[in-house]
Design an enzyme around this catalytic site. Structure first.
Site, short mmCIF file in Angstrom:
data_model
loop_
_atom_site.label_atom_id
_atom_site.label_comp_id
_atom_site.label_asym_id
_atom_site.label_seq_id
_atom_site.Cartn_x
_atom_site.Cartn_y
_atom_site.Cartn_z
N HIS A 1 0.89 -1.14 -0.02
CA HIS A 1 -0.05 0.12 0.18
C HIS A 1 1.01 1.30 0.07
O HIS A 1 0.64 2.10 -0.86
CB HIS A 1 -0.75 -0.12 1.38
CG HIS A 1 -2.13 -1.18 1.56
ND1 HIS A 1 -1.71 -1.96 2.19
CD2 HIS A 1 -2.83 -1.47 0.51
CE1 HIS A 1 -2.98 -2.78 2.22
NE2 HIS A 1 -3.54 -2.46 1.07
N GLY B 1 -3.15 -1.46 -7.42
CA GLY B 1 -2.11 -2.26 -7.49
C GLY B 1 -1.94 -3.53 -8.40
O GLY B 1 -3.07 -3.89 -8.69
P1 AMP Z 1 -6.49 -3.31 -0.50
O1 AMP Z 1 -6.49 -2.89 0.85
O2 AMP Z 1 -6.38 -4.97 -0.52
O3 AMP Z 1 -7.86 -3.14 -1.25
O4 AMP Z 1 -5.57 -2.89 -1.70
C1 AMP Z 1 -5.66 -1.53 -1.86
C2 AMP Z 1 -4.62 -1.22 -3.04
O5 AMP Z 1 -3.38 -1.68 -2.75
C3 AMP Z 1 -4.91 -2.00 -4.20
O6 AMP Z 1 -4.87 -1.15 -5.65
C4 AMP Z 1 -4.22 -3.27 -4.21
O7 AMP Z 1 -3.92 -3.55 -5.48
C5 AMP Z 1 -2.67 -2.74 -3.81
N1 AMP Z 1 -1.98 -3.55 -3.16
C6 AMP Z 1 -2.33 -4.77 -2.31
N2 AMP Z 1 -1.17 -5.40 -2.10
C7 AMP Z 1 -0.27 -4.90 -3.01
C8 AMP Z 1 1.11 -5.37 -3.18
N3 AMP Z 1 1.74 -6.18 -2.51
N4 AMP Z 1 1.86 -4.64 -4.01
C9 AMP Z 1 1.28 -3.60 -4.62
N5 AMP Z 1 -0.04 -3.34 -4.31
C10 AMP Z 1 -0.93 -3.66 -3.58
#
Ligand code: AMP
Length: 278
Positions: free
Chosen positions: A34, A144
């Protein structure tokens, strides 16, 4: 760093803001993945807004929603240290003052992989992201690559709704073991975390195997077999798909961008990962 819980308050602040507004939507339980979105957002915009909201409409499994990790206080601390300017932490009532009954049509994009195994998931993602975009009105929003299919859905949604927000994609951040960082990793035991590294190891080996001229159909089975040979790991799907249309690939030469995508169960936790093969 300013923290807002109400739509009216964050709007008042953003209406006064000058420059390019960048936005990083999250469900919290933040990790370095994140933070890399926040970092990129900071370097490409003038004001960085992050949101923390565990969106109920994108969970097809109520147990998954209930146990999803929540640490708003430490999340805000991490965002502050990363130089985030504004955090939006809305309640469910702020995001959905009335039930959101919109049904999006993403054609084939949400019929396979995550869309197939998590019915309604992407409709919920589109609902919350369009609502958040409506509130924050970002010039650029950062997502991401870890959620490969989600990126395709958000881009399709932005096209369908004629949004001017530019969608930026950020590479997947991994642990030293190769395991893709995920909020759900916090729910794994130490042994499960070690075993879960088998997911990315299998994808890295698959990338090497492409050079040896194996067919996509064969490689897809190999990936599932490699993953299933690791204790506790059970592949839900392994697919090799076109980077834009997400259509399954049968010939390496007919596509300019190709990805391998997997979903894997480990105990009660479900993880996804992907790698670009071409
Ligand atoms: P989430 O909180 O899981 O909804 O993720 C929020 C954002 O962070 C989304 O755009 C995800 O794709 C991105 N994200 C989650 N894990 C990763 C990671 N390991 N590397 C890069 N971006 C990430």
């Amino acid at each position: 760093m300013d923290i807002y819980r109400k739509v009216s308050d964050i709007r008042l602040r953003l209406d006064k803001a000058e420059g390019v507004v960048g936005f990083v939507p999250t469900m919290g339980a933040l990790h370095c993945g994140h933070l890399s979105l926040v970092k990129l957002c900071k370097s490409a915009t003038d004001i960085t807004v992050a949101s923390i909201f565990v969106n109920p409409t994108q969970f097809n499994d109520s147990e998954d929603y209930r146990r999803y990790p929540r640490n708003v206080e430490s999340d805000c601390e991490m965002l502050k240290n990363a130089g985030c300017d504004i955090v939006f932490v809305p309640s469910e009532e702020e995001i959905y003052p009335e039930p959101d009954n919109r049904i999006f049509d993403f054609g084939n994009l949400d019929k396979i992989m995550e869309g197939y195994f998590r019915p309604g998931h992407f409709n919920g993602v589109a609902q919350v992201v369009s609502r958040l975009f409506d509130i924050v009105k970002p010039d650029k929003a950062f997502f991401g690559q870890k959620d490969f299919q989600q990126v395709a859905i958000i881009k399709a949604m932005a096209r369908q709704l004629n949004l001017s927000t530019k969608i930026e994609v950020v590479p997947t951040v991994r642990e030293n073991s190769g395991l893709a960082m995920s909020s759900r990793n916090a729910l794994l035991t130490e042994t499960q975390q070690k075993n879960a590294a088998g997911i990315s190891q299998s994808l890295f080996r698959a990338k090497e195997a492409v050079k040896q001229n194996v067919s996509p159909a064969h490689l897809k089975n190999e990936i599932a077999e490699m993953i299933n040979s690791v204790p506790e790991l059970k592949t839900e799907y392994a697919e090799i798909v076109d980077g834009k249309t997400l259509e399954p690939v049968s010939d390496w030469n007919r596509h300019s961008e190709i990805f391998a995508c997997v979903a894997v169960n480990i105990g009660k936790i479900r993880l996804i990962d992907n790698i670009q093969l071409k």
